[in-house]
Enzyme design. Structure first.
Site, PDB file in Angstrom:
ATOM      1  N   LYS A  67      48.181  21.185  74.214  1.00  0.00           N
ATOM      2  CA  LYS A  67      49.019  21.261  75.492  1.00  0.00           C
ATOM      3  C   LYS A  67      50.404  21.063  75.301  1.00  0.00           C
ATOM      4  CE  LYS A  67      45.745  24.230  78.123  1.00  0.00           C
ATOM      5  NZ  LYS A  67      45.803  24.405  80.179  1.00  0.00           N
ATOM      6  N   ASP A 104      48.698  28.911  83.395  1.00  0.00           N
ATOM      7  CA  ASP A 104      48.112  28.429  84.178  1.00  0.00           C
ATOM      8  C   ASP A 104      48.240  28.814  85.568  1.00  0.00           C
ATOM      9  OD1 ASP A 104      46.471  27.284  82.048  1.00  0.00           O
ATOM     10  OD2 ASP A 104      47.282  25.270  82.404  1.00  0.00           O
TER      11      ASP A 104
END
Ligand code: NDP
Length: 276
Positions: A67, A104
């Site tokens: 990420k 997220d």
């Protein structure tokens, strides 16, 4: 006409639910797409992503451990990605550059506030962990109206850095892991550690739960069972895992790529049934 190409990059990646989720979303609209899981070791990630987009890839999800590398690849970065310092979505722009985004925080909030109907306004929340996922959700908890957010991480420096970056000293603070027993009760406890995934049981005092507390583990499946078992034993009103968050974060990526928001509920229920 060949189907538009999408993928999820990770290492390992064979366990990923993302291909099933995206294909299920696409079926809702009769969209033909190809969505693959691509395993790329950290040293090969950049080259693998470039190859995918050079060959006509339209969008990619990115999961552990890539990420931060995905964020670095972004020519444009959304506010959510910049706050988190990580990206889980890469999208090819019309001119070939890559846009990095992080879903997220929005995904967790939608799961908590819409699916589980938890009102976060005025609440005292405890966030366990200060890694990539904690960075992704911390600002969103304040945005949703949490009154005081306490962040506790095994390595205190990471929690200090996160609280410092948030720049809200009156609403976000950090405490050390060995102070957990003295912190008193919270309305919401979010487990954003990877302890469960690593097979480690967190030793947490029951006193962390205020009356009617909600406990939420970002991980799901077996990885969440230890924390959720602790939460139920401590008397939590709800103890939820992160499966709903996973589906909501995927829906955000799908909406970004296809301009249409899928109905997440049937896909969530289908995955929940399969996990039972
Ligand atoms: P990172 O590796 O970036 O961070 C891991 C965090 O866990 C760090 O804060 C680390 O503390 C802490 N930790 C690890 N082991 C322990 C332990 N034994 N005791 C206490 N703390 C520990 O991982 P991510 O932040 O990316 O992911 C965290 C979790 O969130 C994973 O389980 C992941 O699957 C889940 N997740 C779920 C999503 C969803 O859609 N449902 C989306 C994103 C993540 P330290 O700094 O001290 O090492």
């Amino acid at each position: 006409m060949p189907a538009v190409q999408f993928a999820v990059f990770g290492h390992p990646i064979s366990h990923s639910l993302s291909p099933r989720i995206h294909h299920a979303f696409a079926q809702q609209f009769g969209i033909e797409l190809e969505y693959r899981a691509i395993d790329a070791a950290p040293t090969q990630f950049d080259a693998a992503v470039r190859r995918f987009f050079d060959a006509g890839g339209a969008g990619a999800n990115v999961t552990l451990p890539h990420k931060a590398a995905a964020f670095a690849l972004g020519d444009e970065r959304s506010l959510a990605a910049s706050r988190a310092g990580t990206a889980n979505v890469l999208t090819r722009l019309a001119d070939g550059r890559l846009a990095a985004h992080n879903t997220d925080g929005d995904g967790m909030l939608r799961d908590l506030t819409e699916r589980h109907r938890v009102d976060l306004r005025g609440r005292h929340a405890l966030l366990l962990g200060a890694g990539g996922a904690a960075h992704g959700v911390a600002w969103h908890l304040l945005d949703a109206g949490v009154q005081m957010l306490t962040i506790v991480n095994r390595s205190p420096e990471a929690a200090h850095a996160l609280v410092h970056a948030m720049g809200e000293p009156a609403r976000a603070r950090t405490r050390n892991w060995d102070e957990l027993a003295d912190l008193g009760g919270h309305d919401l406890i979010v487990n954003a550690t990877s302890a469960g995934v690593l097979g480690v049981a967190l030793q947490l005092p029951f006193t962390l739960l205020g009356s009617g507390a909600v406990c939420y583990d970002l991980s799901y499946g077996n990885a969440a069972s230890g924390f959720l078992g602790w939460a139920r034993a401590a008397g939590a009103r709800y103890a939820c895992d992160g499966l709903g968050m996973l589906v909501e974060t995927a829906a955000d990526a799908f909406a970004l790529w296809h301009g249409r928001r899928p109905d997440t509920e049937p896909v969530y229920r289908w995955l929940r049934q399969q996990a039972a």
